[in-house]
Design a protein around this motif. Structure first.
Motif, short mmCIF file in Angstrom:
data_model
loop_
_atom_site.label_atom_id
_atom_site.label_comp_id
_atom_site.label_asym_id
_atom_site.label_seq_id
_atom_site.Cartn_x
_atom_site.Cartn_y
_atom_site.Cartn_z
N TYR A 32 2.97 2.09 -1.99
CA TYR A 32 3.13 2.51 -3.38
C TYR A 32 1.76 2.93 -3.91
CZ TYR A 32 7.65 0.17 -3.04
OH TYR A 32 8.90 -0.22 -2.65
N GLN A 33 1.62 4.20 -4.19
CA GLN A 33 0.35 4.75 -4.63
C GLN A 33 0.53 5.55 -5.93
OE1 GLN A 33 -2.68 4.15 -3.37
NE2 GLN A 33 -1.79 2.82 -1.79
N PRO B 84 0.79 -1.24 0.00
CA PRO B 84 0.00 0.00 0.00
C PRO B 84 0.82 1.29 0.00
CG PRO B 84 -0.88 -1.57 1.58
CD PRO B 84 0.44 -2.11 1.12
N ARG C 209 -7.38 -1.14 -5.56
CA ARG C 209 -7.28 0.29 -5.87
C ARG C 209 -8.51 0.73 -6.68
NH1 ARG C 209 -1.88 1.15 -4.64
NH2 ARG C 209 -0.66 -0.80 -4.65
N ASN D 178 -4.32 -3.68 -3.50
CA ASN D 178 -3.66 -2.67 -2.68
C ASN D 178 -3.10 -3.27 -1.40
OD1 ASN D 178 -3.03 0.14 -1.95
ND2 ASN D 178 -4.63 -0.11 -0.40
N LEU E 181 0.81 -0.85 -10.70
CA LEU E 181 -0.49 -0.75 -10.06
C LEU E 181 -1.63 -1.03 -11.03
CD1 LEU E 181 0.20 2.56 -8.09
CD2 LEU E 181 0.93 0.23 -7.52
N HIS F 8 -8.52 3.88 -8.24
CA HIS F 8 -8.04 4.95 -9.11
C HIS F 8 -8.55 4.72 -10.54
CE1 HIS F 8 -4.92 6.99 -11.58
NE2 HIS F 8 -4.88 7.84 -10.58
#
Length: 449
Positions: free
Chosen positions: A218-219, A216, A302, A311, A261, A304
């Motif tokens: 790493y976003q 998590p 995620r 995640n 991601l 996004h």
């Protein structure tokens, strides 16, 4: 003097420590019964102590981004290896890598550079390839590379599905290739020490393994737009996507950590990062790669607009012999690394640290007449030596496959939100059709393995 390329039609039997291939491959002019050491005696070296170019293992580097360039730079100092070609779908990294190679060998001339990896595989003067593209390309390049008679150093994980990893393993064995997985922790003294303690009884009977890897933290980068953008000049985006489903270009598709991601390009850090510490769990307790198990996983994904893979996760593996393994993202709740817990002690190892209880376990020195794991002090030199001697290196393809699929099992259980039953003998989930559909990923035409 070239390494002979005469593939066999049957896979070689597995012997993880000292497998020699049944047909000798050797450098021209050398008796077939003699293996060549990684560092040749001074008498056969060229001027300034360098191995004559005709006796070096020639390398083509496919993927010259950050990780690919780092791998390439690790091979450049090795006397027994020579990079003669690089390949990347982006002109900038490709040109930069070719220039680095030219400067290293004092020629002043960049080495050959390609956009299409197939041109590298077509070259008969290349012995081995170093594969560092995005995860969705690993199997689509590795399988034809093995078929073309190339040995392989390949970044982890072994593809974006369990079947891709199996296809890589089967191709490596069918064509008798040398394969080193880029799980460099096997060449670290601390990880080897921890696995020796677990594997050879110094902890008593190991009953529990706790594994954790980053996730998590790493976003997606907030400043990067999530709307389609123009493809940069010099970037063959169609070739970059390759077997992955087509999607509009955004910088997330290529920038760090964006592509890690995105589900179509990477199964997520549960696999991509988890493979490192899961590999250590398997190295210390090889039974986890042989036994059926039940897997559960609580996971979040995620949300996004572009980045959509896993995640966070909390996975539990229950093996048929009673061994338990927990696998979470770091701090959820276990700290990063791998901990082996036995009925007589425990050891926890991570990058740069090792702890044990009792602490005296770390003072233990295993004598040469006692069982111990194969020792590699340099992951890259170990691969070159294995190529010369036609044997497995420290992280062979089977190890890479198991470490990869353990992460895929956790991801599948998290995606389906229920318990799964895994059978390593058949490499499937039995009659569970929904789970079995996750074993593979369709590849966009014309790519296949």
């Amino acid at each position: 003097m070239r390494i002979k390329r005469q593939p066999r039609n049957q896979a070689t039997a597995v012997d993880s420590r000292a497998r020699k291939f049944t047909r000798r491959h050797f450098l021209g002019g050398t008796a077939a019964a003699i293996t060549i050491p990684c560092f040749l005696p001074a008498g056969v070296l060229g001027r300034d102590g360098a191995t004559p170019p005709s006796q070096r293992v020639t390398l083509g580097v496919i993927g010259t981004g950050g990780r690919g360039t780092a791998n390439m730079k690790s091979f450049l100092p090795l006397a027994d290896a020579q990079v003669i070609a690089v390949c990347d779908v982006r002109q900038g990294p490709r040109t930069q890598a070719a220039t680095i190679v030219g400067r290293h060998y004092d020629s002043g001339k960049p080495c050959d550079a390609y956009c299409d990896f197939r041109e590298v595989l077509d070259r008969a003067d290349i012995d081995a390839v170093v594969l560092s593209p995005q995860d969705h390309w690993h199997a689509a390049i590795a399988v034809p590379a093995a078929r073309a008679g190339k040995d392989l150093y390949c970044e982890k994980p072994l593809g974006v599905s369990i079947r891709e990893g199996a296809a890589m393993r089967d191709a490596v064995r069918r064509y008798e290739r040398v394969f080193q997985t880029g799980t460099q922790q096997r060449s670290d003294v601390r990880f080897r020490q921890a696995c020796n303690l677990a594997r050879f009884g110094y902890l008593g009977k190991v009953t529990k393994i706790e594994v954790a890897a980053p996730g998590p933290q790493y976003q997606p980068r907030a400043a990067v737009p999530a709307v389609p953008e123009a493809v940069p000049d010099g970037f063959d985006y169609e070739m970059y996507l390759g077997p992955a489903p087509w999607r509009p270009y955004t910088r997330y598709c290529i920038d760090w950590p964006g592509w890690y991601l995105i589900w179509d390009l990477c199964a997520g850090f549960v696999v991509n990062w988890g493979v490192h510490h899961l590999d250590i769990a398997h190295w210390g307790c090889p039974s986890i790669g042989r036994q059926p198990c039940r897997v559960t996983c609580r996971a979040t994904y995620r949300t996004h607009p572009v980045c959509d893979n896993i995640n966070s996760w909390q996975a539990e593996f229950a093996f048929d012999d009673g061994l338990q393994m927990s696998f979470t993202d770091s701090g959820n709740p276990f700290p990063s690394g791998c901990k082996f817990i036995g009925d007589e002690g425990w050891v926890h190892v991570d990058r740069g640290s090792i702890r044990a209880e009792p602490a005296s376990l770390l003072d233990l020195r295993i004598s040469p007449d006692q069982p111990s794991l194969y020792e590699s002090k340099d992951h890259y030199a170990d691969f070159i030596q294995a190529v010369r001697e036609r044997r497995d290196p420290v992280a062979p393809v089977e190890a890479g496959h198991v470490a990869s699929y353990l992460g895929h099992l956790a991801e599948a259980a998290g995606r389906l939100q229920r318990e799964l039953r895994w059978n390593p003998a058949t490499e499937d989930f039995g009659a569970d059709e929904d789970a079995n559909r996750l074993l593979t990923r369709p590849m966009r035409s014309p790519w296949r393995i």
